[in-house]
Design a protein around this motif. Structure first.
Motif, PDB file in Angstrom:
ATOM      1  N   TYR A  94       0.834  -1.200   0.000  1.00 38.62           N
ATOM      2  CA  TYR A  94       0.000   0.000   0.000  1.00 38.62           C
ATOM      3  C   TYR A  94       0.869   1.250   0.000  1.00 38.62           C
ATOM      4  CZ  TYR A  94      -3.436   3.494   1.429  1.00 38.62           C
ATOM      5  OH  TYR A  94      -4.227   4.607   1.483  1.00 38.62           O
ATOM      6  N   ALA A  95       1.903   1.272   0.848  1.00 35.85           N
ATOM      7  CA  ALA A  95       2.752   2.454   0.953  1.00 35.85           C
ATOM      8  C   ALA A  95       3.482   2.734  -0.359  1.00 35.85           C
ATOM      9  CB  ALA A  95       3.754   2.269   2.091  1.00 35.85           C
ATOM     10  N   HIS A  98       1.181   4.011  -3.104  1.00 40.36           N
ATOM     11  CA  HIS A  98       0.674   5.371  -2.896  1.00 40.36           C
ATOM     12  C   HIS A  98       1.801   6.399  -2.777  1.00 40.36           C
ATOM     13  CE1 HIS A  98      -3.026   3.181  -2.175  1.00 40.36           C
ATOM     14  NE2 HIS A  98      -3.675   4.322  -2.254  1.00 40.36           N
ATOM     15  N   THR A 165       0.398   6.642   4.084  1.00 42.74           N
ATOM     16  CA  THR A 165       1.512   5.756   3.764  1.00 42.74           C
ATOM     17  C   THR A 165       2.376   5.494   4.992  1.00 42.74           C
ATOM     18  OG1 THR A 165       2.878   7.631   3.024  1.00 42.74           O
ATOM     19  CG2 THR A 165       1.565   6.490   1.361  1.00 42.74           C
TER      20      THR A 165
END
Length: 306
Positions: A94-95, A98, A165
């Motif tokens: 995810y981090a 994004h 994030t």
């Protein structure tokens, strides 16, 4: 607590080479994520990855007719899967997806050895020598130098660090730390293949929720995505994770997780050869410093006994 050592983990060659092989394999996870994520959403990526690895492990378990976990083990194994695969990989993917660079993500996750060493004293009552604390600090300093240069270099590119994030990567940090400690305490006698299979089933159930609620599941099937998916499944999910389970079984938690200090420098080297990211004297010094730190942590204390 007994260590449940196998003939493989007791062999001197395993102790000498397995940690370094693990670091090399594990570091490629950040590269693979960056390579594949432009063409697929993060949780959809992980869901497909987990489905494939569960299928492969199930087939392997049936062919080899290996034992399955006992009923009382299933809950513990599932918890490890939720933390070590679902929470950790979900936060990292995810981090990076994004805007957080793979280098920054690996740096924050590399705090794991310090966190693990502290928590191991509380939960597992494992002693951590002063020499190891010095090694942990040197390792963190070395990894920081490698990534600091990437931040201040004019050619480093933009770096996006937002609250979401940052929260995601901190969740990844605590998930991998908790998963390692929980596996050490409750999973020492876990059947390796089928236990790992149960872990991935639990992780798949976790990422299934955001994949179907937060994402559109739009996939652009490119050679890059296929290569990244194949690499992450075969090399990371099969090779590195099975090796990690053996390392946790054979060593103390502080020593095993100290190896993660070499992941940021290794990732920097891989990014140089794959993406053309350059590093200079500061990064080279960081690589050396991190290696010295890890050596101090993992080196066996002098004693006449084994």
């Amino acid at each position: 607590m007994p260590q449940h050592r196998t003939p493989l983990t007791a062999h001197p060659a395993f102790a000498a080479f397995a940690p370094w092989i693990f670091v090399l394999l594990w570091s490629t996870g950040f590269i693979g994520a960056r390579y594949g994520l432009p063409y697929i959403e993060p949780f959809t990526f992980l869901l497909i990855r987990f489905i494939i690895i569960v299928t492969l492990l199930l087939g392997l378990a049936l062919v080899l007719r290996v034992p399955w976990p006992r009923r009382e083990q299933l809950g513990h194994i599932a918890v490890v899967g939720l933390l070590l695969h679902g929470g950790y990989l979900g936060g990292v993917f995810y981090a990076i997806d994004h805007g957080m660079s793979a280098g920054i993500a690996s740096l924050i996750v590399s705090l794991q050895p310090i966190l693990t060493a502290v928590l191991a004293q509380i939960t597992l009552r494992e002693p951590v020598a002063i020499r190891q604390w010095i090694g942990l600090l040197l390792g963190f300093a070395g990894a920081s130098l490698v990534l600091l240069e990437k931040l201040i270099a004019p050619t480093a590119g933009g770096v996006v660090i937002t609250i979401p994030t940052l929260i995601a990567i901190v969740i990844a940090l605590f998930s991998t730390t908790g998963g390692t400690l929980y596996q050490k305490r409750h999973g020492g006698s876990m059947p390796l293949i089928t236990g790992t299979l149960v872990q991935y089933i639990a992780a798949g159930a976790l990422v299934l929720i955001p994949a179907f609620t937060l994402e559109q599941r739009v996939i652009t099937w490119t050679p890059q995505l296929l290569f990244a998916l194949s690499w992450l499944v075969l090399v990371l999910s099969l090779g590195a994770i099975l090796l990690l389970m053996l390392l946790i079984r054979a060593n103390s938690s502080a020593r095993v997780t100290s190896l993660f200090y070499l992941v940021p420098p290794a990732t920097a080297l891989e990014a140089y050869f794959i993406f053309g990211e350059r590093f200079g004297l500061m990064a080279i010094g960081g690589l050396i410093l991190a290696s010295v730190g890890v050596a101090l942590v993992v080196a066996a204390p002098n004693s006449s006994g084994r």
